[in-house]
Design a protein around this motif. Structure first.
Motif, mmCIF file in Angstrom:
data_model
loop_
_atom_site.group_PDB
_atom_site.id
_atom_site.type_symbol
_atom_site.label_atom_id
_atom_site.label_comp_id
_atom_site.label_asym_id
_atom_site.label_seq_id
_atom_site.Cartn_x
_atom_site.Cartn_y
_atom_site.Cartn_z
ATOM 1 N N TYR A 1 22.309 85.587 54.318
ATOM 2 C CA TYR A 1 23.352 86.602 54.118
ATOM 3 C C TYR A 1 23.865 87.102 55.463
ATOM 4 C CZ TYR A 1 25.688 90.537 51.805
ATOM 5 O OH TYR A 1 26.625 91.415 51.316
ATOM 6 N N LEU A 2 22.939 87.450 56.326
ATOM 7 C CA LEU A 2 23.302 87.967 57.650
ATOM 8 C C LEU A 2 23.996 86.885 58.475
ATOM 9 C CD1 LEU A 2 23.196 90.237 59.703
ATOM 10 C CD2 LEU A 2 20.858 89.567 60.258
ATOM 11 N N ALA A 3 23.494 85.676 58.410
ATOM 12 C CA ALA A 3 24.082 84.571 59.176
ATOM 13 C C ALA A 3 25.514 84.298 58.736
ATOM 14 C CB ALA A 3 23.228 83.311 59.016
ATOM 15 N N PHE A 4 25.768 84.355 57.432
ATOM 16 C CA PHE A 4 27.123 84.108 56.931
ATOM 17 C C PHE A 4 28.089 85.173 57.437
ATOM 18 C CE2 PHE A 4 30.538 84.811 53.916
ATOM 19 C CZ PHE A 4 31.042 83.532 53.763
ATOM 20 N N ALA A 5 27.681 86.434 57.371
ATOM 21 C CA ALA A 5 28.554 87.517 57.806
ATOM 22 C C ALA A 5 28.922 87.381 59.271
ATOM 23 C CB ALA A 5 27.873 88.862 57.556
ATOM 24 N N ARG A 6 28.006 86.896 60.070
ATOM 25 C CA ARG A 6 28.269 86.737 61.497
ATOM 26 C C ARG A 6 29.151 85.529 61.777
ATOM 27 N NH1 ARG A 6 22.569 88.214 64.488
ATOM 28 N NH2 ARG A 6 23.237 90.270 65.193
ATOM 29 N N LYS A 7 28.921 84.450 61.072
ATOM 30 C CA LYS A 7 29.638 83.221 61.363
ATOM 31 C C LYS A 7 31.029 83.194 60.739
ATOM 32 C CE LYS A 7 29.085 78.188 61.363
ATOM 33 N NZ LYS A 7 28.198 77.055 61.007
ATOM 34 N N HIS A 8 31.206 83.878 59.625
ATOM 35 C CA HIS A 8 32.475 83.840 58.893
ATOM 36 C C HIS A 8 32.959 85.258 58.583
ATOM 37 C CE1 HIS A 8 31.838 79.533 58.355
ATOM 38 N NE2 HIS A 8 30.631 79.800 57.917
ATOM 39 N N PRO A 9 33.268 86.048 59.603
ATOM 40 C CA PRO A 9 33.646 87.448 59.356
ATOM 41 C C PRO A 9 34.914 87.610 58.531
ATOM 42 C CG PRO A 9 34.075 86.827 61.648
ATOM 43 C CD PRO A 9 33.260 85.722 61.044
ATOM 44 N N GLY A 10 35.895 86.721 58.712
ATOM 45 C CA GLY A 10 37.120 86.825 57.927
ATOM 46 C C GLY A 10 36.861 86.638 56.447
ATOM 47 N N HIS A 11 36.079 85.617 56.114
ATOM 48 C CA HIS A 11 35.724 85.399 54.718
ATOM 49 C C HIS A 11 34.921 86.580 54.176
ATOM 50 C CE1 HIS A 11 36.443 81.097 55.844
ATOM 51 N NE2 HIS A 11 36.941 81.071 54.621
ATOM 52 N N TYR A 12 33.974 87.058 54.970
ATOM 53 C CA TYR A 12 33.115 88.160 54.530
ATOM 54 C C TYR A 12 33.955 89.393 54.204
ATOM 55 C CZ TYR A 12 29.238 91.460 54.429
ATOM 56 O OH TYR A 12 28.331 92.428 54.030
ATOM 57 N N ALA B 1 45.399 81.271 58.512
ATOM 58 C CA ALA B 1 46.151 82.307 59.219
ATOM 59 C C ALA B 1 45.731 83.687 58.736
ATOM 60 C CB ALA B 1 47.654 82.099 58.997
ATOM 61 N N ALA B 2 45.560 83.827 57.433
ATOM 62 C CA ALA B 2 45.132 85.106 56.876
ATOM 63 C C ALA B 2 43.751 85.492 57.386
ATOM 64 C CB ALA B 2 45.126 85.035 55.349
ATOM 65 N N LEU B 3 42.851 84.523 57.502
ATOM 66 C CA LEU B 3 41.503 84.812 58.005
ATOM 67 C C LEU B 3 41.561 85.335 59.434
ATOM 68 C CD1 LEU B 3 39.647 81.703 56.547
ATOM 69 C CD2 LEU B 3 39.280 84.098 55.887
ATOM 70 N N ASP B 4 42.396 84.727 60.263
ATOM 71 C CA ASP B 4 42.571 85.220 61.636
ATOM 72 C C ASP B 4 43.082 86.654 61.630
ATOM 73 O OD1 ASP B 4 41.703 82.948 62.916
ATOM 74 O OD2 ASP B 4 43.696 82.096 63.187
ATOM 75 N N LEU B 5 44.072 86.920 60.780
ATOM 76 C CA LEU B 5 44.670 88.250 60.730
ATOM 77 C C LEU B 5 43.710 89.277 60.142
ATOM 78 C CD1 LEU B 5 48.214 87.117 59.608
ATOM 79 C CD2 LEU B 5 47.679 88.268 61.769
ATOM 80 N N ILE B 6 42.934 88.881 59.163
ATOM 81 C CA ILE B 6 41.931 89.780 58.583
ATOM 82 C C ILE B 6 40.918 90.197 59.633
ATOM 83 C CG2 ILE B 6 39.958 89.856 56.997
ATOM 84 C CD1 ILE B 6 41.684 88.166 55.054
ATOM 85 N N GLU B 7 40.456 89.230 60.426
ATOM 86 C CA GLU B 7 39.502 89.543 61.497
ATOM 87 C C GLU B 7 40.110 90.487 62.520
ATOM 88 O OE1 GLU B 7 37.393 86.297 63.341
ATOM 89 O OE2 GLU B 7 37.662 85.049 61.558
ATOM 90 N N ALA B 8 41.378 90.272 62.837
ATOM 91 C CA ALA B 8 42.024 91.056 63.888
ATOM 92 C C ALA B 8 42.504 92.416 63.415
ATOM 93 C CB ALA B 8 43.193 90.264 64.463
ATOM 94 N N LYS B 9 43.012 92.490 62.176
ATOM 95 C CA LYS B 9 43.696 93.705 61.729
ATOM 96 C C LYS B 9 43.132 94.307 60.448
ATOM 97 C CE LYS B 9 48.176 92.346 63.677
ATOM 98 N NZ LYS B 9 49.635 92.294 63.427
ATOM 99 N N GLY B 10 42.199 93.619 59.820
ATOM 100 C CA GLY B 10 41.705 94.092 58.543
ATOM 101 C C GLY B 10 42.535 93.549 57.402
ATOM 102 N N PRO B 11 42.031 93.606 56.170
ATOM 103 C CA PRO B 11 42.739 93.005 55.035
ATOM 104 C C PRO B 11 44.047 93.701 54.675
ATOM 105 C CG PRO B 11 40.811 94.225 54.309
ATOM 106 C CD PRO B 11 40.727 94.160 55.796
ATOM 107 N N ALA B 12 44.196 94.962 55.068
ATOM 108 C CA ALA B 12 45.434 95.684 54.758
ATOM 109 C C ALA B 12 46.349 95.810 55.970
ATOM 110 C CB ALA B 12 45.103 97.083 54.229
#
Length: 204
Positions: A95-106, A18-29
Motif C-alpha cells: 500500500y505504502l509503496a504504491f502511494a509513493r510510486k504512483h502518486p497521481g493514481h493514488y 496528462a491528467a496524472l501529471d496535472l493531478i500530481e502538480a495541481k491536485g484533482p480540482a
C-alpha cells in the motif's frame, strides 16, 4: 511535470497520462480539460471524443490505478506465502509503496472525490483491490479463537485505514507533516501493535 504528449494514435491514454501529471502538480480540482489537452498536445475539442468531462478523465485514471494497485497487492500477498503473517504484512507495505510510486493514481483513487461507484468497471476494480487485503486478513484471523475473531472485513478495514493514514500524514511530503520516524517504521509498528492486541504476535 513531464510532457509525455500524444503519440502513436493512443489519444485516450495520452490524456490520462496528462491528467496524472496535472493531478500530481495541481491536485484533482486544479486543472481543466483544456490544460489536459494542451499537455497531451491536442486541441480541447479532441478530448470530448473520449471523455465527457474532467471527472470522467479522473475516473479513468482512478480505474487504471485500482487495476495496478490490485495487481500489486495480489503479488505482495502471494509473495508472502505460505506464512499468513508474512503475506498480511506484505500487503501493508505494498500500500505504502504504491502511494509513493504512483502518486497521481493514488490521488485520483482516494482524494479526488470521484465515487468508486461512478462506473461498474471502477467499482469492480476497487472491490478486487480491497478483496486482496480482506483475504489476507481472513487467512491470518484463522489463528484467532472464533469467539475473539473480528470479521475479516473489519480486520482489513482497520489495516487499510492505518495504511492510508500513514500515507496521508507522513509519506506524501505535505507541508508540516515531517515525522521523526520513517513511514515504513510507523506502519510496521502500528500493524504490530494491532496484531498483538489480537493475540497474533507475542507481547514483547
Amino acid at each position: 511535470m513531464s510532457k509525455r504528449g500524444y503519440h502513436h494514435g493512443n489519444l485516450r491514454q495520452a490524456l490520462v497520462e496528462a491528467a496524472l501529471d496535472l493531478i500530481e502538480a495541481k491536485g484533482p480540482a486544479g486543472f481543466t480539460l483544456s490544460e489536459a489537452a494542451k499537455q497531451a498536445g491536442v486541441t480541447p475539442a479532441a478530448v470530448y471524443r473520449h471523455f465527457a468531462g474532467r471527472d470522467d478523465l479522473i475516473a479513468e485514471a482512478a480505474l487504471q490505478g485500482y487495476e495496478m494497485f490490485g495487481a500489486l497487492m495480489e503479488f505482495a500477498y502471494r509473495s508472502g506465502q505460505p506464512s499468513a503473517l508474512a503475506a498480511f504484512e506484505a500487503t501493508g507495505r505494498a500500500y505504502l509503496a504504491f502511494a509513493r510510486k504512483h502518486p497521481g493514481h493514488y490521488i485520483a483513487m482516494f482524494e479526488s472525490g470521484i465515487s468508486v461507484n461512478r462506473t461498474p468497471e471502477l467499482a469492480a476494480a476497487a472491490l478486487a483491490a480491497r478483496a486482496v487485503l480482506e483475504q489476507a486478513a481472513k487467512q491470518l484471523s484463522e489463528h484467532i479463537p472464533p469467539e475473539n475473531r473480528p470479521p475479516a472485513a473489519m480486520f482489513s478495514a482497520h489495516i487499510w485505514a492505518m495504511s492510508h493514514g500513514v500515507v496521508e500524514l507522513f509519506a506524501r511530503g505535505a507541508p508540516g507533516s515531517a515525522s521523526p520516524f520513517a513511514p515504513e517504521d510507523l506502519l510496521e509498528s502500528g500493524i504490530g501493535i494491532y496484531l498483538r492486541g489480537l493475540g497474533l504476535l507475542p507481547v514483547e
